[in-house]
Scaffold this motif. Sequence first.
Motif, PDB file in Angstrom:
ATOM      1  N   ASN A  26       0.848  -1.095  -0.196  1.00  0.00           N
ATOM      2  CA  ASN A  26      -0.086   0.111   0.029  1.00  0.00           C
ATOM      3  C   ASN A  26       0.801   1.158   0.519  1.00  0.00           C
ATOM      4  O   ASN A  26       2.255   1.561   1.034  1.00  0.00           O
ATOM      5  CB  ASN A  26      -0.552   0.095   1.480  1.00  0.00           C
ATOM      6  CG  ASN A  26      -1.896   0.565   1.446  1.00  0.00           C
ATOM      7  OD1 ASN A  26      -1.929   2.145   0.442  1.00  0.00           O
ATOM      8  ND2 ASN A  26      -2.400   0.847   2.488  1.00  0.00           N
ATOM      9  N   VAL A  29       0.814   3.812   3.390  1.00  0.00           N
ATOM     10  CA  VAL A  29       2.098   3.573   4.046  1.00  0.00           C
ATOM     11  C   VAL A  29       3.245   4.219   4.714  1.00  0.00           C
ATOM     12  O   VAL A  29       3.960   4.021   3.366  1.00  0.00           O
ATOM     13  CB  VAL A  29       2.396   2.116   4.273  1.00  0.00           C
ATOM     14  CG1 VAL A  29       2.128   2.047   6.077  1.00  0.00           C
ATOM     15  CG2 VAL A  29       0.306   1.595   4.523  1.00  0.00           C
ATOM     16  N   ASP A  32       4.806   1.040   8.762  1.00  0.00           N
ATOM     17  CA  ASP A  32       4.246  -0.324   9.912  1.00  0.00           C
ATOM     18  C   ASP A  32       5.592  -1.154  10.220  1.00  0.00           C
ATOM     19  O   ASP A  32       6.081  -2.167   9.576  1.00  0.00           O
ATOM     20  CB  ASP A  32       3.543  -0.790   8.649  1.00  0.00           C
ATOM     21  CG  ASP A  32       3.080  -2.136   9.384  1.00  0.00           C
ATOM     22  OD1 ASP A  32       2.681  -2.730   9.781  1.00  0.00           O
ATOM     23  OD2 ASP A  32       2.029  -2.954   8.227  1.00  0.00           O
ATOM     24  N   GLU A  33       5.826  -0.491  11.268  1.00  0.00           N
ATOM     25  CA  GLU A  33       6.617  -1.921  12.507  1.00  0.00           C
ATOM     26  C   GLU A  33       6.491  -1.930  13.597  1.00  0.00           C
ATOM     27  O   GLU A  33       5.106  -2.056  14.333  1.00  0.00           O
ATOM     28  CB  GLU A  33       8.181  -0.383  11.984  1.00  0.00           C
ATOM     29  CG  GLU A  33       8.614   0.002  11.025  1.00  0.00           C
ATOM     30  CD  GLU A  33       9.993   0.139  11.452  1.00  0.00           C
ATOM     31  OE1 GLU A  33      10.273   0.335  12.539  1.00  0.00           O
ATOM     32  OE2 GLU A  33      10.535   1.178  10.434  1.00  0.00           O
ATOM     33  N   THR A  34       7.344  -3.746  14.045  1.00  0.00           N
ATOM     34  CA  THR A  34       7.115  -4.002  15.095  1.00  0.00           C
ATOM     35  C   THR A  34       8.141  -3.942  15.969  1.00  0.00           C
ATOM     36  O   THR A  34       9.437  -4.195  15.858  1.00  0.00           O
ATOM     37  CB  THR A  34       5.931  -4.667  15.205  1.00  0.00           C
ATOM     38  OG1 THR A  34       4.842  -5.437  14.263  1.00  0.00           O
ATOM     39  CG2 THR A  34       5.431  -5.931  16.142  1.00  0.00           C
ATOM     40  N   TYR A  61      -2.846  12.198   8.532  1.00  0.00           N
ATOM     41  CA  TYR A  61      -2.131  11.151   8.893  1.00  0.00           C
ATOM     42  C   TYR A  61      -2.819  10.162   9.182  1.00  0.00           C
ATOM     43  O   TYR A  61      -3.502  11.069  10.421  1.00  0.00           O
ATOM     44  CB  TYR A  61      -0.303  11.047   8.883  1.00  0.00           C
ATOM     45  CG  TYR A  61       0.286  11.018   7.542  1.00  0.00           C
ATOM     46  CD1 TYR A  61       0.879  10.610   7.048  1.00  0.00           C
ATOM     47  CD2 TYR A  61       0.802  12.744   7.960  1.00  0.00           C
ATOM     48  CE1 TYR A  61       1.782  10.554   6.224  1.00  0.00           C
ATOM     49  CE2 TYR A  61       1.293  13.025   6.789  1.00  0.00           C
ATOM     50  CZ  TYR A  61       1.859  12.203   5.733  1.00  0.00           C
ATOM     51  OH  TYR A  61       3.386  12.161   4.624  1.00  0.00           O
ATOM     52  N   TYR A  64      -1.421   4.234  13.691  1.00  0.00           N
ATOM     53  CA  TYR A  64      -2.623   3.355  15.103  1.00  0.00           C
ATOM     54  C   TYR A  64      -1.376   2.498  15.022  1.00  0.00           C
ATOM     55  O   TYR A  64      -0.260   2.253  14.762  1.00  0.00           O
ATOM     56  CB  TYR A  64      -2.700   1.906  13.623  1.00  0.00           C
ATOM     57  CG  TYR A  64      -4.116   2.926  12.281  1.00  0.00           C
ATOM     58  CD1 TYR A  64      -5.230   2.305  13.040  1.00  0.00           C
ATOM     59  CD2 TYR A  64      -3.770   3.533  11.391  1.00  0.00           C
ATOM     60  CE1 TYR A  64      -6.378   2.934  12.578  1.00  0.00           C
ATOM     61  CE2 TYR A  64      -5.101   3.448  10.905  1.00  0.00           C
ATOM     62  CZ  TYR A  64      -6.541   2.891  10.948  1.00  0.00           C
ATOM     63  OH  TYR A  64      -7.217   3.490  10.927  1.00  0.00           O
ATOM     64  N   VAL A  66      -0.188  -1.316  17.282  1.00  0.00           N
ATOM     65  CA  VAL A  66      -0.953  -2.487  17.089  1.00  0.00           C
ATOM     66  C   VAL A  66      -0.043  -3.092  18.436  1.00  0.00           C
ATOM     67  O   VAL A  66       1.162  -2.842  19.197  1.00  0.00           O
ATOM     68  CB  VAL A  66      -0.366  -3.511  15.994  1.00  0.00           C
ATOM     69  CG1 VAL A  66      -1.074  -4.878  15.759  1.00  0.00           C
ATOM     70  CG2 VAL A  66      -0.370  -2.851  14.204  1.00  0.00           C
ATOM     71  N   ASN A 121      -5.480  -3.464  16.280  1.00  0.00           N
ATOM     72  CA  ASN A 121      -5.501  -2.249  15.941  1.00  0.00           C
ATOM     73  C   ASN A 121      -5.990  -0.845  16.872  1.00  0.00           C
ATOM     74  O   ASN A 121      -7.098  -1.328  16.857  1.00  0.00           O
ATOM     75  CB  ASN A 121      -5.496  -1.942  14.746  1.00  0.00           C
ATOM     76  CG  ASN A 121      -4.836  -2.941  14.180  1.00  0.00           C
ATOM     77  OD1 ASN A 121      -3.289  -3.444  14.121  1.00  0.00           O
ATOM     78  ND2 ASN A 121      -5.182  -3.677  13.055  1.00  0.00           N
ATOM     79  N   GLY A 156       3.088  -2.654  18.048  1.00  0.00           N
ATOM     80  CA  GLY A 156       3.706  -2.139  16.225  1.00  0.00           C
ATOM     81  C   GLY A 156       2.786  -0.278  16.489  1.00  0.00           C
ATOM     82  O   GLY A 156       1.704   0.198  17.011  1.00  0.00           O
ATOM     83  N   ARG A 158       1.687   1.980  12.668  1.00  0.00           N
ATOM     84  CA  ARG A 158       1.064   2.044  11.396  1.00  0.00           C
ATOM     85  C   ARG A 158       0.859   3.180  11.034  1.00  0.00           C
ATOM     86  O   ARG A 158      -0.015   3.976  11.508  1.00  0.00           O
ATOM     87  CB  ARG A 158       0.238   0.911  10.798  1.00  0.00           C
ATOM     88  CG  ARG A 158      -0.485   1.072   9.205  1.00  0.00           C
ATOM     89  CD  ARG A 158      -1.370   0.034   9.152  1.00  0.00           C
ATOM     90  NE  ARG A 158      -1.672   0.138   7.901  1.00  0.00           N
ATOM     91  CZ  ARG A 158      -1.239  -0.875   6.563  1.00  0.00           C
ATOM     92  NH1 ARG A 158       0.306  -1.584   7.235  1.00  0.00           N
ATOM     93  NH2 ARG A 158      -1.351  -0.783   5.861  1.00  0.00           N
ATOM     94  N   GLU A 160      -0.428   6.074   8.511  1.00  0.00           N
ATOM     95  CA  GLU A 160      -1.000   5.622   6.611  1.00  0.00           C
ATOM     96  C   GLU A 160      -1.066   7.160   6.501  1.00  0.00           C
ATOM     97  O   GLU A 160      -2.120   8.088   7.365  1.00  0.00           O
ATOM     98  CB  GLU A 160      -2.376   4.893   7.096  1.00  0.00           C
ATOM     99  CG  GLU A 160      -2.509   3.480   7.309  1.00  0.00           C
ATOM    100  CD  GLU A 160      -3.332   3.076   7.120  1.00  0.00           C
ATOM    101  OE1 GLU A 160      -4.146   3.899   6.929  1.00  0.00           O
ATOM    102  OE2 GLU A 160      -2.802   1.548   6.829  1.00  0.00           O
TER     103      GLU A 160
END
Length: 162
Positions: A26, A29, A32-34, A61, A64, A66, A121, A156, A158, A160
Amino acid sequence: MVQRLPLKLSLGFIFLLELLFFACGNTNVAIDETSSFPESGWIQKQPVQFEVTVEDSLVNYALYVVVRQNNAYPFYNLYFSPSIMDGQGKIVQRGLAEAILYDPTTGKPKGAGFGDIYEKNFLVYPSLKFPKNGKYKIQLDQSMRVDTLAGMVSIGLRLEKK
């Protein structure tokens, strides 16, 4: 004469094409890391930091968080403090968020689960705006007033573009 593929084969082919299309990623994004925790859990004095490069400060933006926890987690909720810092370390935005991980009445975990690990999330900032383009750090501190928060597997982030 046109030869038709069996229905099962054409549905499988369509599924593979959709999988390929969505697996390409996507472009909205930004990160998107953990970050995983040791087996003991999330230590209060060890915040989690993520680095992000903002290439378009005119865009809003959505941020989120996680959360992954296991059955050893002792509370139904999680308080954490997200902080956003610019490249010089100046805090741009700071907040306090609450994540409800278990139903307070039934005790059943919320979110998706596999075995005894559950993931959920949480939308922390639905419309986040960065003041300018550049590098930022997003830091998450656990705010549960417990030195080591048992049962936390990972957390995590995220980010977007909206």
